[in-house]
Structures are given as structure tokens and as C-alpha cells.
Design a protein around this motif. Structure first.
Motif, mmCIF file in Angstrom:
data_model
loop_
_atom_site.group_PDB
_atom_site.id
_atom_site.type_symbol
_atom_site.label_atom_id
_atom_site.label_comp_id
_atom_site.label_asym_id
_atom_site.label_seq_id
_atom_site.Cartn_x
_atom_site.Cartn_y
_atom_site.Cartn_z
ATOM 1 N N THR A 28 4.420 9.998 -8.325
ATOM 2 C CA THR A 28 5.729 9.780 -8.930
ATOM 3 C C THR A 28 5.947 8.281 -9.052
ATOM 4 O O THR A 28 5.127 7.488 -8.601
ATOM 5 C CB THR A 28 6.862 10.355 -8.054
ATOM 6 N N ASP A 29 7.083 7.897 -9.609
ATOM 7 C CA ASP A 29 7.452 6.490 -9.551
ATOM 8 C C ASP A 29 7.603 6.113 -8.086
ATOM 9 O O ASP A 29 7.923 6.956 -7.232
ATOM 10 C CB ASP A 29 8.773 6.248 -10.285
ATOM 11 N N LEU A 30 7.386 4.851 -7.780
ATOM 12 C CA LEU A 30 7.500 4.380 -6.403
ATOM 13 C C LEU A 30 8.956 4.072 -6.087
ATOM 14 O O LEU A 30 9.724 3.666 -6.949
ATOM 15 C CB LEU A 30 6.636 3.127 -6.207
ATOM 16 N N VAL A 31 9.347 4.294 -4.822
ATOM 17 C CA VAL A 31 10.701 3.997 -4.369
ATOM 18 C C VAL A 31 10.627 3.034 -3.196
ATOM 19 O O VAL A 31 9.609 2.949 -2.506
ATOM 20 C CB VAL A 31 11.468 5.276 -3.952
ATOM 21 N N GLU A 32 11.695 2.280 -2.968
ATOM 22 C CA GLU A 32 11.763 1.326 -1.860
ATOM 23 C C GLU A 32 12.095 2.058 -0.567
ATOM 24 O O GLU A 32 13.010 2.873 -0.526
ATOM 25 C CB GLU A 32 12.852 0.278 -2.126
ATOM 26 N N LYS A 33 11.339 1.789 0.500
ATOM 27 C CA LYS A 33 11.613 2.303 1.833
ATOM 28 C C LYS A 33 11.246 1.218 2.828
ATOM 29 O O LYS A 33 10.364 0.411 2.577
ATOM 30 C CB LYS A 33 10.799 3.569 2.133
ATOM 31 N N SER A 34 11.905 1.214 3.955
ATOM 32 C CA SER A 34 11.582 0.251 5.016
ATOM 33 C C SER A 34 10.684 0.920 6.042
ATOM 34 O O SER A 34 10.848 2.093 6.352
ATOM 35 C CB SER A 34 12.869 -0.219 5.704
ATOM 36 N N THR A 35 9.748 0.134 6.572
ATOM 37 C CA THR A 35 8.838 0.648 7.583
ATOM 38 C C THR A 35 8.352 -0.494 8.443
ATOM 39 O O THR A 35 8.560 -1.657 8.123
ATOM 40 C CB THR A 35 7.642 1.392 6.926
ATOM 41 N N THR A 36 7.684 -0.194 9.524
ATOM 42 C CA THR A 36 7.099 -1.212 10.392
ATOM 43 C C THR A 36 5.678 -1.465 9.953
ATOM 44 O O THR A 36 4.930 -0.524 9.675
ATOM 45 C CB THR A 36 7.101 -0.717 11.855
ATOM 46 N N ILE A 37 5.300 -2.757 9.858
ATOM 47 C CA ILE A 37 3.936 -3.110 9.470
ATOM 48 C C ILE A 37 3.379 -4.132 10.458
ATOM 49 O O ILE A 37 4.120 -4.754 11.204
ATOM 50 C CB ILE A 37 3.885 -3.693 8.048
ATOM 51 N N GLN A 38 2.077 -4.288 10.429
ATOM 52 C CA GLN A 38 1.437 -5.314 11.253
ATOM 53 C C GLN A 38 1.291 -6.574 10.396
ATOM 54 O O GLN A 38 0.892 -6.494 9.231
ATOM 55 C CB GLN A 38 0.054 -4.859 11.715
ATOM 56 N N VAL A 39 1.620 -7.728 10.982
ATOM 57 C CA VAL A 39 1.472 -9.012 10.302
ATOM 58 C C VAL A 39 0.845 -10.010 11.257
ATOM 59 O O VAL A 39 0.800 -9.792 12.463
ATOM 60 C CB VAL A 39 2.848 -9.555 9.802
ATOM 61 N N PHE A 40 0.355 -11.110 10.694
ATOM 62 C CA PHE A 40 -0.166 -12.170 11.553
ATOM 63 C C PHE A 40 0.981 -12.864 12.264
ATOM 64 O O PHE A 40 2.052 -13.073 11.675
ATOM 65 C CB PHE A 40 -0.933 -13.202 10.715
ATOM 66 N N GLU A 41 0.762 -13.242 13.505
ATOM 67 C CA GLU A 41 1.769 -13.938 14.284
ATOM 68 C C GLU A 41 1.979 -15.333 13.703
ATOM 69 O O GLU A 41 1.026 -15.989 13.290
ATOM 70 C CB GLU A 41 1.307 -14.046 15.742
ATOM 71 N N ALA B 242 0.838 -1.194 0.000
ATOM 72 C CA ALA B 242 0.000 0.000 0.000
ATOM 73 C C ALA B 242 0.873 1.244 0.000
ATOM 74 O O ALA B 242 1.910 1.287 0.658
ATOM 75 C CB ALA B 242 -0.912 0.002 1.214
ATOM 76 N N THR B 243 0.446 2.245 -0.736
ATOM 77 C CA THR B 243 1.135 3.520 -0.780
ATOM 78 C C THR B 243 0.099 4.608 -0.571
ATOM 79 O O THR B 243 -0.871 4.690 -1.321
ATOM 80 C CB THR B 243 1.836 3.725 -2.147
#
Length: 133
Positions: A119-132, A111-112
Motif C-alpha cells: 500500500t502507500d506508506l504511512v508515518e509511524k513512530s518506532t524505536t531504532i538503533q543509531v550510532f552514539e 526500511a519497511t
């Protein structure tokens, strides 16, 4: 676009092809609510959105507009997209209104958030929620 079906369950996009789900109001044009449909015909597209979406289409990516506009607004929406030269494969109407989406799917979902410039999309690191695990 030819989609390969894996085990006749789910279509698989070719390597390197993205499936873009793009909002309309507030993302590629002014934020026009369903309660003001007369504005849907006269609003102008954001130039950077038109250029970027069409570039992605020309690169072979799948473009689907996913909008909170209701089914009764399909014709004016289709006419507006075509009038302004947007290239796309499909339109999904009736996206839930309100935002703060939390999408759960059996496929990877990226998701952005649109914050004022396409603009074109760029790679960035972030914290996300995931299933355990």
C-alpha cells in the motif's frame, strides 16, 4: 531521471523524490528461491505490488529492484518484470541472502518490512538503533 551531484560526491534526488529499493521474491511475488529458477518464469505478481510500484514510478520516484537472485537469473528476472508491466529504473542482483539486515550508510535509510500487503506508506513512530553521539 536527472540526479544533482553535491560537491561531485553523491547524487542528490530532487525534493520529494524517493529512491525505492524493492525486493522481488516474497515481496512482489511468491518467495522463489534461487534453487528453483523454473518457478521464476511462472510465478504471478502480487496485484497490489504491481499497482503500487507503478504508481510510485509514475509519481517520479526512483525504482530499483534489489534481489537475492544471482546474476545468472538476470535475464529471466528482467523478462518477468517486463512481461508483467513493472516500471523500474534498475535491478541490483546478488543481495545477501538470509534477512535480518542492518544497513549502515552515510545517507538516511528508511526500511519497511513487507508483511503481506503493498500500500502507500504511512508515518509511524518506532524505536531504532543509531550510532552514539
Amino acid at each position: 531521471m536527472n540526479l544533482e551531484h553535491k560537491d561531485d560526491i553523491s547524487p542528490v534526488l530532487p525534493e520529494g523524490v524517493k529512491n525505492y529499493l524493492i525486493d522481488i521474491d516474497g515481496t512482489i511475488t511468491d518467495d522463489v528461491p534461487n534453487e528453483q529458477p523454473e518457478r521464476m518464469e511462472t510465478c504471478e505478481p502480487f496485484p497490489d505490488a504491481l499497482e503500487t510500484v507503478n504508481k510510485w514510478y509514475d509519481e517520479g520516484h526512483y525504482i530499483c529492484f534489489f534481489t537475492s537472485r544471482t546474476e545468472e537469473h538476470r535475464e529471466v528476472t528482467t523478462n518477468w518484470l517486463n512481461k508483467h508491466g513493472f516500471k523500474y529504473h534498475s535491478i541490483l542482483m546478488n543481495k545477501p541472502r538470509g534477512g535480518n539486515y542492518h544497513w549502515i550508510d552515510n545517507h538516511i535509510v528508511k526500511a519497511t518490512r513487507y508483511v503481506g500487503k503493498f500500500t502507500d506508506l504511512v508515518e509511524k513512530s518506532t524505536t531504532i538503533q543509531v550510532f552514539e553521539d
